[in-house]
Design an enzyme around this catalytic site. Structure first.
Site, PDB file in Angstrom:
ATOM      1  CG  MET A 185      -9.757  -3.610  14.925  1.00  0.00           C
ATOM      2  SD  MET A 185     -10.080  -2.253  16.079  1.00  0.00           S
ATOM      3  CE  MET A 185      -8.444  -1.884  16.662  1.00  0.00           C
TER       4      MET A 185
ATOM      5  N   GLY B 155      -4.993   1.303  14.322  1.00  0.00           N
ATOM      6  CA  GLY B 155      -5.237   0.987  12.918  1.00  0.00           C
ATOM      7  C   GLY B 155      -5.199   2.182  12.003  1.00  0.00           C
ATOM      8  CD  GLN B 156      -8.948   5.625  11.867  1.00  0.00           C
ATOM      9  OE1 GLN B 156      -9.303   6.253  10.888  1.00  0.00           O
ATOM     10  NE2 GLN B 156      -9.583   5.696  13.021  1.00  0.00           N
TER      11      GLN B 156
ATOM     12  CE  LYS C 253      -2.441  -0.906   3.751  1.00  0.00           C
ATOM     13  NZ  LYS C 253      -2.032  -2.266   4.103  1.00  0.00           N
TER      14      LYS C 253
ATOM     15  CB  CYS D  52     -10.414   1.254  15.527  1.00  0.00           C
ATOM     16  SG  CYS D  52      -9.676   2.870  15.452  1.00  0.00           S
ATOM     17  CG  MET D  53      -7.633   3.336  18.404  1.00  0.00           C
ATOM     18  SD  MET D  53      -6.547   1.944  18.689  1.00  0.00           S
ATOM     19  CE  MET D  53      -5.632   2.541  20.097  1.00  0.00           C
TER      20      MET D  53
END
Lengths: 200, 847
Positions: free
Chosen positions: B376, B413-414, B90, B185-186
């Site tokens: 997650m 995740g971000q 990516k 997510c967090m």
């Protein structure tokens, strides 16, 4: 620019030219559908009726071009455009009226060809986390496995090198279809069954 | 000879490495402004700038090369200590994420509301017109009923923008209806951190991976979701063949493929396994007694907390008491654990008792450093906060926390879930720097930094709507104005059948929705106004990754067409909404943002670098209280220890390629902290300054948890309670969703990269072959996945990329044409309000 990088550029450039030549001169043998046995009379049995082409739900099959010589018009797969998806019921084989495509037990028994990786252009061999071919392989961890290697001069990263098991790879070409590299050619190709190894 | 991109990349990497070796990055980074700086190695007119990858929380450093206003390449930064010039696929193709053919380049205004859900019914508009419309709708709602407006932000919103958005919403609008997608997510990790340590941060860092003896991955497919960190983990295993890796998971993944041992458990039963490990350690007296005596306190909390599926859960029993805890003794804690025998945990989880025992022994082995890593599977869990607790409980009992190589780490995740959503505090209950709206002293401190009259923020002492609440209210017609940026809620939210109004065509169809975006997405299709945004290096910004690393990405090129910097949009809308309002007798907008923006000129005061620096300096005051006399006095008096999360001046981050906070000034140099609460030389990355200022030396293991209440983190007993839904005759399968390597989140960027789209063009439902046989489906068949919440059609795969056990299925969420969240429950962890995307029960039928 350092001398070493100039050499690296020249070497890689030479590899690129060679790869481009490979693309320009496709192997004489096309990639034939599951069940085809190039050394078992496929050429004489196939009547080029197109029934297998019609039966393929993925439109993976098309008539081989004139450059395929005697096999021109016979069904073949262009893996980069649409690989064989190894359907559970093999509708192409079922549709074949002549036995040119002979029954196979399961997808693991298909022998269309064998994948070959160009380690010079493959991103994974350079330490990038790619391995797209491995994760899409319908025989993951069998036909393609990952060889986890230390990366030279880098204690923090490993190389996730995809390795083809020639005994288990069936040559469906999904790895070729999905390979992210295209310049000058995909970093993986299928050597069709019947093509001698040296021809690559 | 035409040099291929690969060769080009290789040669530039070498050239950059040598250039970087010769001086600081700022000398080699060319120029975003183009003034007075020499172009570095390469063709004339080429600029090289520093950035951080746009995608996941790994935070890989990259070098951006541009020429004639266009990106030429993005390559790994060889000087970045984390990724050393490498990327996943990516990051390798990052240029393509900015150059999709359908970039939004003009503001759009919807003319036909009945066409919501499509990109039809819009017309192009001028910025003036679009901003006037958005601002008038916001102001109208604000004046009528503040509870009916909302902002949905992101763990991708760069730090300065997040800071200014929070300031506008909280101080400008006096509204707490702002929440980020990081809630998805967090949030469970955050509440876990706050409950256990009273500080929202991991003690360790990525370098722990290089030193540990045992990896324990809990509900984490790191091999796909954190590619470069997994490369690092793998390098550690290759470096020392004795290093072990236990993978605790509900399905076999590419991460399981390389684990020493895989413990596949029934969904939700991880709580029982973790408690059994803790119990084994306690019963067999394998704990670290000195560590317990010096550092720990024990608690238990509200139990039998039910599930948050109903809309009123938060305000009725037991939802409104879930945060309550009480102190207990170690002996009482041991009693609570006692039912969790290996056999009991095995019975619930399906994991052999011997495997749980083996892992417990590994945790307890004094000769082994152990590093837990989770994502997650733990956080998106109907008991996500509890599960975070349970992992810390184990590490704390054996004293394996906050030490190099030993720790417990929730991976983000971000790219800036930590840097913006958490550190800035763009949540409905937070203020910057770990402060919360409900705490009076925290409000006073914030008022001081923002120069507001004392008591001004008392209007926001009650938290606003969290994310699921916001969308539930939206679907009920109780939200009139929603603005979203840096996210794609119409794909990423759960229970989309409800939230997208698929049944009654209400809620989302009636509200006024503004979406700031770079590409058309399903979210823009539901918008009334679409504001075209500058993306990533088309502006300057900063991200804060999962290991407390703050890093700046420089502007490299201009945005396309009329696309604009999000901060400019915010200023222009804030200016209009606050027209005629005052704070303390001063024009409200000028009071809040006059230091960076000239509203008469409709422009910033200075270039982007100066604006970012100026805004950063104000934000930095929160963690450098001595920069503000009034704040400093409150900090001293209340003992807030605000300097515990000290940030450095803006330009230091450019010079040093990013730094892990707290960053301490020692002898004129700014030094980062790799290992929090661990004593040692600051220059070696230890928390010397923090411990000397606030902590105690010579405690067990050389650590001091000086941010925790009484300087003692809490071991909180949390029981096993079953998931919100269990498989039934009607819905016999578990449905788990997640991310795969090629595509990031909802695919709005990566699916526009031709190479990545080719690599993974469709979302498939991974199934166990035995289940397929029972249902009469084969690889490639289309099926309908149906839950109590909705249904989605998807193609079955048995190829084996993930290998679910019988009764469980998995699908990725990147594809909006295969909108898996139509069927996913919006039940959330009652403490963190983070939805459980992993355990919806579904039926599956062949179409």
């Amino acid at each position: 620019m350092k001398i070493t990088s100039i050499i690296a550029a020249c070497l890689a450039g030479a590899a690129a030219v060679k790869a481009a030549y490979d693309v320009a001169a496709p192997s004489a043998l096309p990639l034939l559908p599951p069940g085809a046995r190039p050394e078992g009379g496929f050429e004489s049995l196939c009547v080029k009726c197109g029934k297998c082409i019609e039966a393929c739900p993925y439109q993976s099959l098309h008539p081989a071009p004139a450059s395929a010589g005697a096999l021109a018009g016979a069904p073949c797969v262009d893996a980069r455009i649409q690989a064989c998806r190894l359907c559970a019921e093999f509708p192409c084989i079922e549709a074949c009226p002549t036995g040119a495509l002979a029954p196979v037990e399961s997808k693991a028994d298909v022998r269309m060809g064998v994948a070959v990786i160009d380690e010079d252009t493959c991103l994974s061999f350079q330490g990038m986390r790619c391995e797209v071919c491995y994760r899409v392989c319908p025989l993951i961890d069998e036909a393609i496995t990952i060889d986890y290697r230390k990366r030279e001069g880098d204690a923090l990263h490993a190389v996730f090198a995809p390795i083809i098991d020639e005994e288990k790879c069936v040559g469906c070409g999904l790895c070729v279809e999905r390979c992210v590299v295209s310049d000058p050619a995909p970093a993986i190709r299928i050597r069709p069954t019947g093509e001698p190894e040296a021809a690559q | 000879m035409e040099i291929s991109r690969r060769v080009f990349v290789k040669t530039t990497a070498v050239a950059l490495a040598s250039a970087a070796a010769a001086g600081t990055l700022s000398t080699m980074m060319g120029c975003s402004s183009g003034e007075g700086q020499e172009a570095p190695a390469g063709d004339s007119g080429t600029t090289k700038t520093l950035a951080v990858c746009r995608f996941c929380g790994c935070g890989c450093g990259v070098i951006v090369e541009a020429k004639d206003g266009k990106l030429i390449s993005v390559t790994g930064d060889p000087e970045n200590g984390s990724n050393r010039g490498l990327n996943c696929v990516k990051g390798y193709y990052l240029v393509g994420a900015l150059t999709g053919e359908d970039r939004l380049t003009k503001p759009l205004i919807r003319e036909d509301k009945s066409l919501k859900g499509t990109m039809d019914g819009f017309r192009e508009a001028t910025w003036e017109e679009a901003l006037d419309l958005v601002a008038s709708k916001l102001r109208e709602t604000w004046k009528a009923d503040k509870s009916r407006l909302a902002f949905w932000g992101s763990g991708q919103q760069p730090i300065v923008e997040g800071y200014c958005t929070a300031k506008f919403w909280k101080a400008g609008l006096l509204s707490n209806n702002i929440d980020p997608n990081a809630r998805l997510c967090m949030a469970s990790a955050v509440v876990g951190f706050m409950n256990v340590f009273q500080t929202d941060e991991p003690a360790g860092c990525y370098a722990d991976i290089d030193e540990t003896d045992v990896f324990v991955t809990w509900g984490a497919n790191m091999a796909e979701a954190h590619p470069m960190l997994y490369s690092r983990l793998t390098a550690r295993k290759l470096d020392n063949p004795n290093v072990l890796h236990y993978d605790l998971t509900t399905l076999t993944t590419r991460t399981s493929a390389t684990a020493t041992k895989v413990l596949t458990f029934t969904p939700g039963s991880d709580l029982a396994i973790a408690n059994a490990i803790a119990n084994y350690i306690v019963v067999n007296k394998l704990y670290d007694e000195a560590f317990i005596n010096d550092h720990l306190q024990f608690k238990q909390g509200t139990e039998n907390i039910g599930n948050s599926t109903a809309d009123d859960y938060d305000v009725t029993e037991p939802g409104n008491t879930v945060d309550a805890v009480e102190s207990i003794t170690f002996e009482q804690y041991a009693e609570r654990l006692a039912p969790y025998t290996l056999e009991y945990a095995s019975e619930i989880s399906g994991v052999p008792a011997a495997d749980i025992e083996e892992l417990a022994k590994v945790f307890a082995d004094p000769s082994k450093k152990v590093l837990s890593l989770w994502t997650m599977g733990v956080n998106q869990h109907s008991r996500g906060t509890w599960m975070n607790h349970c992992i810390y409980n184990i590490h704390l009992l054996v004293g394996k926390y906050a030490l190099p190589g030993s720790g417990a780490f929730s991976l983000t995740g971000q790219p800036t879930a930590c840097g913006t959503a958490r550190e800035v505090g763009t949540f409905c209950h937070r203020l910057p720097a770990d402060l919360v709206v409900a705490n009076e002293v925290h409000r006073r401190y914030t008022e001081a930094v923002w120069n507001l009259p004392e008591g001004y923020l008392d209007a926001i002492q009650k938290p606003g709507f969290h994310t699921v609440k916001t969308f539930r209210e939206l679907s009920k017609g109780n939200i009139d104005f929603l603005w979203s940026a840096h996210n794609n809620w119409a794909v990423s939210m759960p229970n989309l059948t409800r939230f997208l109004g698929r049944g009654d065509k209400k809620g989302i169809f009636d509200a006024f929705i503004c979406v700031s975006e770079v590409y058309p997405t399903l979210s823009t299709a539901y918008a009334d106004v679409v504001l075209p945004a500058a993306m990533w290096v088309e502006r300057e910004g900063a991200f804060g990754n999962g290991e407390r690393r703050t890093a700046i990405f420089e502007k490299a090129i201009d945005p396309p067409g009329e696309a604009k910097w999000d901060l400019w949009m915010l200023m222009e809308i804030a200016k209009r909404v606050l027209e005629g309002e005052t704070i303390d007798g001063v024009d409200a907008f000028d009071h809040l943002f006059g230091f960076i923006y000239d509203k008469e000129a409709a422009d910033f005061k200075g270039d982007q670098r100066e604006v970012c620096r100026t805004a950063w300096e104000e934000y930095r005051t929160f963690s450098n209280p001595w920069l503000n006399e009034r704040a400093n006095a409150i900090n001293e008096e209340a003992g807030l220890k605000m300097d515990a999360k000290q940030l450095a001046p803006y330009d230091v981050y450019l010079e040093k390629h990013g730094l892990l906070w707290p960053v301490r000034e020692v002898d004129g140099d700014w030094l980062e902290t790799s290992w929090r609460f661990c004593d040692g030389e600051q220059a070696d990355g230890f928390d010397q300054v923090g411990i000397a200022t606030h902590g105690s030396q010579d405690l067990a293991n050389g650590v001091s948890f000086y941010k925790s209440a009484g300087q003692k983190p809490s071991v909180v007993f949390r029981p096993y309670e079953p998931p919100a839904e269990m498989p039934s005759d009607e819905y016999p399968f578990w449905f788990c969703t997640g991310r795969l390597l090629e595509h990031w989140h909802t695919g709005s960027m990566t699916r526009r990269v031709p190479e990545l789209d080719r690599a993974l063009p469709e979302a498939l439902l991974d199934m166990n072959p035995a289940d397929c046989e029972k249902l009469g489906v084969v690889d490639g068949d289309m099926v309908r996945v149906k839950s109590r919440f909705g249904e989605v059609e998807i193609k079955v795969s048995t190829a084996g990329r993930t290998q679910p056990p019988e009764g469980l299925t998995f699908a990725p969420f990147f594809a909006d044409e295969t909108l898996v969240n139509l069927a996913v429950q919006d039940t959330y962890c009652p403490l963190s309000k983070e939805p459980d995307f992993k355990k919806t029960c579904v039926s599956i039928e062949k179409i």
